[in-house]
Write an enzyme that holds these catalytic residues in place. Sequence first.
Site, PDB file in Angstrom:
ATOM      1  N   ASP A  73      13.452 -36.461   7.754  1.00 25.77           N
ATOM      2  CA  ASP A  73      14.697 -37.126   8.161  1.00 25.77           C
ATOM      3  C   ASP A  73      14.537 -38.650   8.108  1.00 25.77           C
ATOM      4  O   ASP A  73      15.386 -39.366   7.567  1.00 25.77           O
ATOM      5  CB  ASP A  73      15.153 -36.644   9.548  1.00 25.77           C
ATOM      6  CG  ASP A  73      14.032 -36.608  10.569  1.00 25.77           C
ATOM      7  OD1 ASP A  73      12.860 -36.863  10.208  1.00 25.77           O
ATOM      8  OD2 ASP A  73      14.320 -36.308  11.753  1.00 25.77           O
ATOM      9  N   ASP A 104      13.884 -31.416  -3.374  1.00 22.93           N
ATOM     10  CA  ASP A 104      15.169 -31.184  -4.037  1.00 22.93           C
ATOM     11  C   ASP A 104      16.190 -32.190  -3.505  1.00 22.93           C
ATOM     12  O   ASP A 104      16.913 -32.838  -4.276  1.00 22.93           O
ATOM     13  CB  ASP A 104      15.612 -29.735  -3.752  1.00 22.93           C
ATOM     14  CG  ASP A 104      16.860 -29.336  -4.508  1.00 22.93           C
ATOM     15  OD1 ASP A 104      17.158 -29.958  -5.544  1.00 22.93           O
ATOM     16  OD2 ASP A 104      17.528 -28.375  -4.070  1.00 22.93           O
ATOM     17  N   LYS A 130       7.851 -32.056   8.099  1.00 23.45           N
ATOM     18  CA  LYS A 130       8.490 -31.957   9.420  1.00 23.45           C
ATOM     19  C   LYS A 130       7.467 -31.266  10.332  1.00 23.45           C
ATOM     20  O   LYS A 130       7.659 -30.131  10.777  1.00 23.45           O
ATOM     21  CB  LYS A 130       9.794 -31.162   9.312  1.00 23.45           C
ATOM     22  CG  LYS A 130      10.649 -31.217  10.562  1.00 23.45           C
ATOM     23  CD  LYS A 130      11.372 -32.544  10.732  1.00 23.45           C
ATOM     24  CE  LYS A 130      12.195 -32.549  12.016  1.00 23.45           C
ATOM     25  NZ  LYS A 130      12.888 -33.835  12.210  1.00 23.45           N
ATOM     26  N   TYR A 186      12.246 -22.339  -0.940  1.00 20.45           N
ATOM     27  CA  TYR A 186      12.853 -21.657  -2.086  1.00 20.45           C
ATOM     28  C   TYR A 186      11.905 -20.595  -2.656  1.00 20.45           C
ATOM     29  O   TYR A 186      11.817 -20.403  -3.864  1.00 20.45           O
ATOM     30  CB  TYR A 186      13.203 -22.644  -3.197  1.00 20.45           C
ATOM     31  CG  TYR A 186      14.177 -23.745  -2.827  1.00 20.45           C
ATOM     32  CD1 TYR A 186      14.878 -23.741  -1.618  1.00 20.45           C
ATOM     33  CD2 TYR A 186      14.419 -24.795  -3.703  1.00 20.45           C
ATOM     34  CE1 TYR A 186      15.764 -24.764  -1.303  1.00 20.45           C
ATOM     35  CE2 TYR A 186      15.307 -25.816  -3.402  1.00 20.45           C
ATOM     36  CZ  TYR A 186      15.970 -25.794  -2.187  1.00 20.45           C
ATOM     37  OH  TYR A 186      16.851 -26.811  -1.887  1.00 20.45           O
ATOM     38  N   ASP A 201      17.682 -36.015  -5.279  1.00 21.30           N
ATOM     39  CA  ASP A 201      19.103 -36.329  -5.482  1.00 21.30           C
ATOM     40  C   ASP A 201      19.480 -37.620  -4.753  1.00 21.30           C
ATOM     41  O   ASP A 201      20.316 -38.391  -5.239  1.00 21.30           O
ATOM     42  CB  ASP A 201      19.997 -35.169  -5.003  1.00 21.30           C
ATOM     43  CG  ASP A 201      20.248 -34.144  -6.124  1.00 21.30           C
ATOM     44  OD1 ASP A 201      19.357 -33.983  -6.982  1.00 21.30           O
ATOM     45  OD2 ASP A 201      21.324 -33.515  -6.133  1.00 21.30           O
TER      46      ASP A 201
HETATM   47  C1  IPM Z   1      17.236 -28.486  -9.168  1.00 18.79           C
HETATM   48  C2  IPM Z   1      18.237 -27.461  -8.793  1.00 18.79           C
HETATM   49  C3  IPM Z   1      17.559 -26.130  -8.659  1.00 18.79           C
HETATM   50  C4  IPM Z   1      16.448 -26.238  -7.647  1.00 18.79           C
HETATM   51  C5  IPM Z   1      18.494 -24.990  -8.263  1.00 18.79           C
HETATM   52  C6  IPM Z   1      19.680 -24.901  -9.186  1.00 18.79           C
HETATM   53  C7  IPM Z   1      17.773 -23.690  -8.152  1.00 18.79           C
HETATM   54  O1  IPM Z   1      18.886 -27.845  -7.629  1.00 18.79           O
HETATM   55  O2  IPM Z   1      16.515 -28.281 -10.161  1.00 18.79           O
HETATM   56  O3  IPM Z   1      17.138 -29.514  -8.484  1.00 18.79           O
HETATM   57  O4  IPM Z   1      16.600 -26.902  -6.655  1.00 18.79           O
HETATM   58  O5  IPM Z   1      15.378 -25.696  -7.862  1.00 18.79           O
HETATM   59 MN    MN Z   2      18.547 -29.947  -7.104  1.00 18.71          MN
END
Ligand code: IPM
Ligand code: MN
Length: 350
Positions: free
Chosen positions: A218, A242, A185, A130, A246
């Site tokens: 993975d 990220d 990875k 990112y 989640d």
């Molecule tokens: C998070 C979000 C952000 C990121 C996005 C919206 C840019 O997914 O804070 O987890 O991954 O940086």
């Molecule tokens: Mn996120």
Amino acid sequence: MTSFSICVLPGDGIGPEVTDCARRVLDALALAGGPSFTYQVQPAGHGTFLADGYAMPESSLAAAKAADAVLLGAMDVAQIPPGGGDPLGDMRKGLEVGASIRPSRAIAGVASPSADIDCVVVREVTEGLYSRIEYMVDDNAACAVRVITREASTKTARLAFETATARQRRLNPAHKKGRVTAVHKIGVLKLTDGLFLEAARTVAADYPDIEFETRNIDACAMEMIREPAHFDVILATNAFGDILSDIGAGLAAGLGLAASGCIGDRWAYFEPVHGTAPDITGKGVANPCATVLSAAMMLRHLGQPDSADAIEGAVEDVLATGVIRTGDLGGNATSAQMTDAIIAALEARL
Ligand code: IPM
Ligand code: MN
């Protein structure tokens, strides 16, 4: 009396609703004799782009820097066109925060796929995949540049080991020894993840009391689901972290309860992991808990552990009782009712 100035960036969608709830909880804490707060509410996000042509005004960033801490709601970044501003990227770079701490823990009274999960993802947030460096090669090919630096990797690794050390003391009786799992990875990303792992190993040498191990991304994703109790602190580059945070939230109690803090040497900001939830925006039914728990993380960072414990305990009390719940948790309470219940539980604890 201790007083803190908080810069609030409500953002888009349910952001303003949930930051208002968190402010009510903070104000209740102050009324009950805790620290007090002043708020500077600043614009940022897609709405700000629509109004002003740029999503992250300089003045908002300056206010964030001037405050003791920053509380952020949610930003609809996907709607902002290239060149329209990058509120989260600008915040993370501007406040030099480097890494995000994202805890995932099952909570009594909330159905979750894993009762065993109690881990924290420490994720680099300014570079990696990112990096925001992307370009078209020609009409049919595009590239994103995965940037890994020794400096950011080292800072993130240090935060991961500090987090493991603090948890070893405070939480987690299941783990006799704190553990940091660095995710990579390496078979494919030989240079970038080679550098990341080298930085992590160098930091690990300073923490002999914390076990250090590495996992392929993975395999780590699968093992988090099959054996969540194995994980304590997961150290990850930006995109891998990220996704794993989640997964952690999903295994614990869902995004409605997932809090996070982006920590740097000088500044820090705190935000729920969830997004703007356009489907329920304006209905007053969003779950405020993730933002309230982010505010608790903020208090811990501000050196107010008793207040942080009280707020976290109040949220847990409400969830354990199970009478008042928002829709995402299977109930039909409004955000205001959930906030009232948290405040009542908080007052009972103070
Ligand atoms: C998070 C979000 C952000 C990121 C996005 C919206 C840019 O997914 O804070 O987890 O991954 O940086
Ligand atoms: Mn996120």
